[in-house]
Design a protein around this motif. Sequence first.
Motif, PDB file in Angstrom:
ATOM      1  N   ALA A 186       5.735  67.113  31.307  1.00  0.00           N
ATOM      2  CA  ALA A 186       6.667  66.433  31.234  1.00  0.00           C
ATOM      3  C   ALA A 186       8.187  67.115  31.530  1.00  0.00           C
ATOM      4  CB  ALA A 186       6.701  65.932  29.768  1.00  0.00           C
ATOM      5  N   ASN A 187       9.158  66.360  32.021  1.00  0.00           N
ATOM      6  CA  ASN A 187      10.459  66.925  32.299  1.00  0.00           C
ATOM      7  C   ASN A 187      10.867  67.763  30.992  1.00  0.00           C
ATOM      8  OD1 ASN A 187      12.911  67.297  33.656  1.00  0.00           O
ATOM      9  ND2 ASN A 187      13.667  65.789  32.306  1.00  0.00           N
ATOM     10  N   GLY A 188      11.328  68.664  31.213  1.00  0.00           N
ATOM     11  CA  GLY A 188      11.890  69.637  30.242  1.00  0.00           C
ATOM     12  C   GLY A 188      10.945  70.532  29.352  1.00  0.00           C
ATOM     13  N   SER A 189       9.752  70.306  30.004  1.00  0.00           N
ATOM     14  CA  SER A 189       8.460  71.334  29.383  1.00  0.00           C
ATOM     15  C   SER A 189       8.334  72.607  30.098  1.00  0.00           C
ATOM     16  CB  SER A 189       7.307  70.326  29.230  1.00  0.00           C
ATOM     17  OG  SER A 189       7.587  69.447  28.568  1.00  0.00           O
ATOM     18  N   LYS A 224       1.341  87.343  31.845  1.00  0.00           N
ATOM     19  CA  LYS A 224       1.700  85.769  31.489  1.00  0.00           C
ATOM     20  C   LYS A 224       2.294  85.196  32.706  1.00  0.00           C
ATOM     21  CE  LYS A 224       3.131  86.864  27.272  1.00  0.00           C
ATOM     22  NZ  LYS A 224       3.747  86.780  26.060  1.00  0.00           N
ATOM     23  N   VAL A 225       1.980  84.142  32.979  1.00  0.00           N
ATOM     24  CA  VAL A 225       2.583  83.217  34.200  1.00  0.00           C
ATOM     25  C   VAL A 225       3.109  82.200  33.313  1.00  0.00           C
ATOM     26  CG1 VAL A 225       0.626  81.935  34.669  1.00  0.00           C
ATOM     27  CG2 VAL A 225       2.314  82.258  36.308  1.00  0.00           C
ATOM     28  N   ALA A 226       4.290  81.563  33.939  1.00  0.00           N
ATOM     29  CA  ALA A 226       5.260  80.394  33.063  1.00  0.00           C
ATOM     30  C   ALA A 226       5.529  79.617  34.397  1.00  0.00           C
ATOM     31  CB  ALA A 226       5.951  80.797  32.449  1.00  0.00           C
ATOM     32  N   PHE A 227       5.147  78.220  33.972  1.00  0.00           N
ATOM     33  CA  PHE A 227       5.850  77.086  34.878  1.00  0.00           C
ATOM     34  C   PHE A 227       6.729  76.234  34.181  1.00  0.00           C
ATOM     35  CE2 PHE A 227       2.018  78.504  36.762  1.00  0.00           C
ATOM     36  CZ  PHE A 227       2.212  78.511  38.267  1.00  0.00           C
ATOM     37  N   THR A 228       8.104  76.023  34.637  1.00  0.00           N
ATOM     38  CA  THR A 228       9.045  74.925  33.920  1.00  0.00           C
ATOM     39  C   THR A 228       9.178  73.638  34.807  1.00  0.00           C
ATOM     40  OG1 THR A 228       9.961  76.863  32.823  1.00  0.00           O
ATOM     41  CG2 THR A 228      11.409  74.846  33.268  1.00  0.00           C
ATOM     42  N   ASN A 229       9.369  72.632  34.110  1.00  0.00           N
ATOM     43  CA  ASN A 229       9.569  71.574  34.911  1.00  0.00           C
ATOM     44  C   ASN A 229      11.079  70.758  34.247  1.00  0.00           C
ATOM     45  OD1 ASN A 229       9.682  68.930  36.189  1.00  0.00           O
ATOM     46  ND2 ASN A 229       8.039  68.128  35.036  1.00  0.00           N
ATOM     47  N   SER A 230      11.888  70.840  35.313  1.00  0.00           N
ATOM     48  CA  SER A 230      13.494  70.549  34.894  1.00  0.00           C
ATOM     49  C   SER A 230      13.638  69.308  35.903  1.00  0.00           C
ATOM     50  CB  SER A 230      14.513  71.450  34.874  1.00  0.00           C
ATOM     51  OG  SER A 230      14.462  72.154  36.044  1.00  0.00           O
ATOM     52  N   SER A 231      12.750  68.514  36.562  1.00  0.00           N
ATOM     53  CA  SER A 231      13.045  67.915  37.884  1.00  0.00           C
ATOM     54  C   SER A 231      13.398  66.431  37.557  1.00  0.00           C
ATOM     55  CB  SER A 231      11.747  67.732  38.517  1.00  0.00           C
ATOM     56  OG  SER A 231      10.722  66.985  37.670  1.00  0.00           O
ATOM     57  N   GLY A 232      13.527  66.123  36.201  1.00  0.00           N
ATOM     58  CA  GLY A 232      13.937  64.724  35.648  1.00  0.00           C
ATOM     59  C   GLY A 232      12.753  63.822  35.474  1.00  0.00           C
ATOM     60  N   SER A 233      11.565  64.243  35.910  1.00  0.00           N
ATOM     61  CA  SER A 233      10.414  63.235  35.782  1.00  0.00           C
ATOM     62  C   SER A 233       9.166  64.196  35.510  1.00  0.00           C
ATOM     63  CB  SER A 233      10.360  62.317  36.932  1.00  0.00           C
ATOM     64  OG  SER A 233       9.799  63.112  38.118  1.00  0.00           O
ATOM     65  N   SER A 234       7.964  63.586  34.859  1.00  0.00           N
ATOM     66  CA  SER A 234       6.699  64.206  34.836  1.00  0.00           C
ATOM     67  C   SER A 234       6.222  64.618  36.143  1.00  0.00           C
ATOM     68  CB  SER A 234       5.859  63.344  34.076  1.00  0.00           C
ATOM     69  OG  SER A 234       4.763  63.989  33.921  1.00  0.00           O
ATOM     70  N   LYS A 235       5.404  65.711  36.229  1.00  0.00           N
ATOM     71  CA  LYS A 235       4.901  66.405  37.431  1.00  0.00           C
ATOM     72  C   LYS A 235       3.548  66.835  36.872  1.00  0.00           C
ATOM     73  CE  LYS A 235       8.645  65.687  40.066  1.00  0.00           C
ATOM     74  NZ  LYS A 235       8.682  64.789  40.761  1.00  0.00           N
ATOM     75  N   ASN A 236       2.669  67.143  38.126  1.00  0.00           N
ATOM     76  CA  ASN A 236       1.553  67.411  37.987  1.00  0.00           C
ATOM     77  C   ASN A 236       1.220  69.013  37.785  1.00  0.00           C
ATOM     78  OD1 ASN A 236       0.020  65.010  37.713  1.00  0.00           O
ATOM     79  ND2 ASN A 236      -0.195  64.889  39.847  1.00  0.00           N
ATOM     80  N   LEU A 237       0.377  69.544  36.861  1.00  0.00           N
ATOM     81  CA  LEU A 237       0.320  71.007  36.874  1.00  0.00           C
ATOM     82  C   LEU A 237      -1.248  71.204  37.016  1.00  0.00           C
ATOM     83  CD1 LEU A 237       1.670  73.738  35.943  1.00  0.00           C
ATOM     84  CD2 LEU A 237       0.624  73.410  33.707  1.00  0.00           C
ATOM     85  N   CYS A 238      -1.646  71.776  38.201  1.00  0.00           N
ATOM     86  CA  CYS A 238      -2.830  71.707  38.557  1.00  0.00           C
ATOM     87  C   CYS A 238      -3.435  73.336  38.674  1.00  0.00           C
ATOM     88  CB  CYS A 238      -2.980  71.046  39.945  1.00  0.00           C
ATOM     89  SG  CYS A 238      -2.248  69.553  40.026  1.00  0.00           S
ATOM     90  N   GLY A 239      -4.911  73.421  38.244  1.00  0.00           N
ATOM     91  CA  GLY A 239      -5.537  74.655  38.457  1.00  0.00           C
ATOM     92  C   GLY A 239      -6.666  74.660  39.460  1.00  0.00           C
ATOM     93  N   VAL A 240      -6.913  75.796  40.139  1.00  0.00           N
ATOM     94  CA  VAL A 240      -7.690  75.786  41.482  1.00  0.00           C
ATOM     95  C   VAL A 240      -9.208  75.792  40.830  1.00  0.00           C
ATOM     96  CG1 VAL A 240      -8.593  77.601  43.000  1.00  0.00           C
ATOM     97  CG2 VAL A 240      -6.365  77.208  42.584  1.00  0.00           C
TER      98      VAL A 240
END
Length: 392
Positions: A322-325, A362-378
């Motif tokens: 989600a946005n802001g996560s 540790k690796v971190a991903f932040t979503n501040s795009s304004g909308s929900s995005k897909n977080l995907c593993g290989v």
Amino acid sequence: MLKSYRSASALLGALLIASLAQPAAAATPAPDEWLPSVVDSSMLTSSVVSSGNVTSPDGHAFPEGATVELVAYPAEEVMRTLKEGDTIQVSPVAKARTDESGHFEMRLAEPSKLKRYASALGVVNFEIRAISGAYYAAFSFSSELDALNGARMQRADLVGLNLVSLPANDAVLNLEGSRMGPINKTQICGETLVANYGTRAVAIGQTYTAGAGRTGSLTYTSGSSSTLGVGLSMTGVYGSYSASGSISLSSTTTVSFAGGTGGRLYKTYYVYGKYAQWCYPIGGSYDPSDIYAYKVRASSFAGGSAVSVTSAPPANYCVALANGSTLTKSSTTAGTFSSGAKLIADIGIDLSVRTGYTSSTKVAFTNSSGSSKNLCGVSGYPGGTPGFISLL
């Protein structure tokens, strides 16, 4: 153990090594003539700490009675102090012989003695050596000691390598052809650092984000452990090396990579060197003619950081972020960089690197795009065992 021998060889596959034409046979020593201070695994009832199968280059089972030994290296805190020309002695901690199918099993007579070889993090670097007639092979791996009593090796994570230290799994050692001398009753064996290659940038992780408002970052904390590939050669000449397992070393400082967008390959620096392996009879002294093989491996963490551009991995196991996560991954093993340590200019091949997502890395991903995005593993969903991760 071994006496000096030389041959040029070609490595075929992971450890596939061609044999000499019509090699001279070496007599199998009586049990009490080979590493007499080490109890044969067949005489012990303790848990199996390493097992495998040995095959010749043509795929046939290695002859019954072939000698296989497990040696422990000094702790990484000792190895990092070595200067060019310095030597170490390696210590046999277990021995076994192959059965009629080429299978061997390693057991420890005194597991608690492994503590003397453990790093501050409780990791021991080992090498398995298989010997018979004209054939020799070496394979490196690392294992953590049991956190409670230091008496057992945990299962080593050697996914994708031919030889594994897993009691429930067999492995294949393809042997390098080399003319063997007689196996002596008593020898001193060790390694000499013959060339210091200096620092090499080592890939320790990557992130990929596809667009504005999406960032990825990595933290490589002091104590982070990386599994670093080892190269083996019988001659030490350029182009004669092949991958021969791996060792584990840890960082001594924290490297924090700021968040960024796009494909980012994160690197830090380790020191690499070339080591000559040798043996000589007790009462003698070291001579260059006693060298029987060469290894190239990392010796210590150097610190520093570098970032380069990388492409998006094929990540198809997706969940919404989600946005802001922010998602922080601090468990499971990351992917392996098959050419993560660039040594091709020195020895003709690059060496592998693997770093896990742990409390130290540790690796971190932040979503501040304004909308929900897909977080995907290989290789799986981000909450499981994803390997590399992308924020799309």
